[in-house]
Motif scaffolding. Structure first.
Motif, PDB file in Angstrom:
ATOM      1  N   VAL A 201      -5.724  -6.468  -2.561  1.00 53.69           N
ATOM      2  CA  VAL A 201      -5.182  -5.374  -3.381  1.00 53.69           C
ATOM      3  C   VAL A 201      -4.776  -4.255  -2.434  1.00 53.69           C
ATOM      4  O   VAL A 201      -5.569  -3.842  -1.585  1.00 53.69           O
ATOM      5  N   ASP A 202      -3.542  -3.791  -2.553  1.00 49.67           N
ATOM      6  CA  ASP A 202      -3.078  -2.649  -1.762  1.00 49.67           C
ATOM      7  C   ASP A 202      -2.841  -1.482  -2.706  1.00 49.67           C
ATOM      8  O   ASP A 202      -1.990  -1.566  -3.595  1.00 49.67           O
ATOM      9  N   VAL A 203      -3.614  -0.422  -2.530  1.00 49.88           N
ATOM     10  CA  VAL A 203      -3.423   0.790  -3.339  1.00 49.88           C
ATOM     11  C   VAL A 203      -2.687   1.797  -2.469  1.00 49.88           C
ATOM     12  O   VAL A 203      -3.167   2.166  -1.395  1.00 49.88           O
ATOM     13  N   VAL A 204      -1.511   2.214  -2.913  1.00 50.67           N
ATOM     14  CA  VAL A 204      -0.657   3.077  -2.082  1.00 50.67           C
ATOM     15  C   VAL A 204      -0.136   4.235  -2.923  1.00 50.67           C
ATOM     16  O   VAL A 204      -0.313   4.279  -4.142  1.00 50.67           O
ATOM     17  N   THR A 205       0.528   5.173  -2.252  1.00 51.53           N
ATOM     18  CA  THR A 205       1.205   6.247  -2.978  1.00 51.53           C
ATOM     19  C   THR A 205       2.548   6.487  -2.316  1.00 51.53           C
ATOM     20  O   THR A 205       2.901   5.810  -1.351  1.00 51.53           O
ATOM     21  N   MET A 206       3.324   7.417  -2.849  1.00 50.63           N
ATOM     22  CA  MET A 206       4.650   7.672  -2.267  1.00 50.63           C
ATOM     23  C   MET A 206       4.509   8.284  -0.884  1.00 50.63           C
ATOM     24  O   MET A 206       3.698   9.175  -0.681  1.00 50.63           O
ATOM     25  N   SER A 207       5.329   7.836   0.043  1.00 55.65           N
ATOM     26  CA  SER A 207       5.334   8.493   1.345  1.00 55.65           C
ATOM     27  C   SER A 207       6.725   9.004   1.694  1.00 55.65           C
ATOM     28  O   SER A 207       6.915   9.645   2.705  1.00 55.65           O
ATOM     29  N   ARG A 208       7.708   8.690   0.824  1.00 56.58           N
ATOM     30  CA  ARG A 208       9.082   9.139   1.056  1.00 56.58           C
ATOM     31  C   ARG A 208       9.645   9.602  -0.287  1.00 56.58           C
ATOM     32  O   ARG A 208       9.106   9.244  -1.332  1.00 56.58           O
ATOM     33  N   PRO A 209      10.735  10.373  -0.281  1.00 59.04           N
ATOM     34  CA  PRO A 209      11.255  10.865  -1.559  1.00 59.04           C
ATOM     35  C   PRO A 209      11.635   9.725  -2.493  1.00 59.04           C
ATOM     36  O   PRO A 209      12.191   8.721  -2.069  1.00 59.04           O
TER      37      PRO A 209
END
Ligand code: SF4
Length: 314
Positions: A201-209
């Motif tokens: 499972v990869d939990v990520v968030t925005m890192s670019r617009p």
């Protein structure tokens, strides 16, 4: 090359040679966070948007050029790759061309209720599906799906796929602040992961617009809380907090950023049209268009009309 790009370094997959199965912004979703921009064709219609033959001619040429081999060949694109009805043929032919390299498919999971899609995906070594939220209101707000695609059907489609699939499932959850970082979502995702049993499972968030205003990254603390609860792994150092962003568009987006940097440097010297940039940089018009759109969204360049042409300047 129009449909083969990279390899680009991906935090989740290593050196990834990407295949674009759409050729344009065609998707079943119009996510707030999409790095490829606003969806131009929101659809559930499956067809050969780019033929297997066109992609494989390019892929064979890439191989014949003697490049260093990638860690993985990844099927994705500027939208949802499972919309391409020649997906299964493309996977099979890619494995023939690169018998020692795993083939991965990035998907937003929306077409997994379709048994034909599950059948086509079964030949891939890895499937990287997204499931950002199981709260219906959050799903509408975040993924902005085509009206025909229901959340319960996606959930069941993923479970049905798991039941028949022999490869690895790397689930991705992308969190946005104030949208799907709720306790209710965490609770539902936890139960879902127990049922799905993904290999990772990869939990990520925005890192670019992203494509739309109002999308903001979650804090490190929130990421850690979701990762701990869902059995998510720590992201590799080169992925930073944002990981790769969402699957289908993320690898194309990485290439767009590299091209955007070249375009910004070029138009800083003199104003140019889209066609002039494509010719000058020796790349097809469509990626130039994507990169220009990203630069305009970031207010990094200006657009001015002169007669029938639009000129871009730094
Ligand atoms: S992030 Fe993925 S699923 Fe969402 S609109 Fe972009 S390409 Fe489609």
């Amino acid at each position: 090359m129009q449909y083969v790009f990279g390899p680009v370094r991906s935090g989740r997959l290593g050196a990834s040679l990407g295949l674009d199965l759409l050729g344009a912004r065609i998707c079943t979703f119009d996510c707030l966070y999409c790095e490829a921009g606003v969806t131009e064709a929101l659809t559930t219609v499956r067809k050969p948007y780019v033929s297997a033959r066109r992609i494989l001619v390019e892929l064979a040429a890439w191989k014949a050029a003697g490049h260093a081999m990638p860690d993985v060949v990844t099927l994705g694109g500027l939208g949802e790759p499972c919309l391409n009805t020649e997906l299964g043929d493309i996977i099979a032919a890619t494995k023939e061309l690169f018998p020692d390299i795993p083939v991965a498919v990035l998907t937003n999971s929306s077409l997994l209720p379709d048994p034909d899609v599950r059948g086509a995906l079964s030949a891939a070594d890895m499937v990287l599906p997204s499931m950002d939220t199981l709260v219906a209101a959050e799903y509408q707000l975040l993924n902005r799906p085509h009206a025909a695609i229901g959340l319960d059907a996606i959930r069941q489609g993923l479970l049905d796929f798991r039941a028949s699939y022999g490869g690895s499932i790397f689930l991705e959850v992308l969190l946005l602040a104030g949208i799907n970082d709720s306790a209710a979502n965490l609770d539902l995702l936890q139960g879902f992961c127990r049922e799905l049993r993904p290999e990772r499972v990869d939990v990520v968030t925005m890192s670019r617009p992203g494509a739309h205003r109002g999308a903001a990254a979650v804090s490190r603390e929130t990421l850690a809380r979701f990762r701990d609860a869902l059995g998510g792994r720590e992201q590799p150092a080169d992925a930073a907090d944002g990981g790769d962003g969402h699957g289908p568009a993320a690898l194309v987006s990485r290439q767009t950023q590299e091209l955007a940097a070249r375009i910004a440097a070029s138009v800083a010297r003199r104003p140019q049209t889209e066609a002039q940039l494509a010719a000058g940089l020796d790349v097809p018009v469509e990626p130039v268009r994507q990169a220009l759109a990203a630069l305009l969204r970031a207010n990094a360049i200006r657009q001015e009309r002169a007669g029938d042409d639009f000129f871009y300047s730094g």
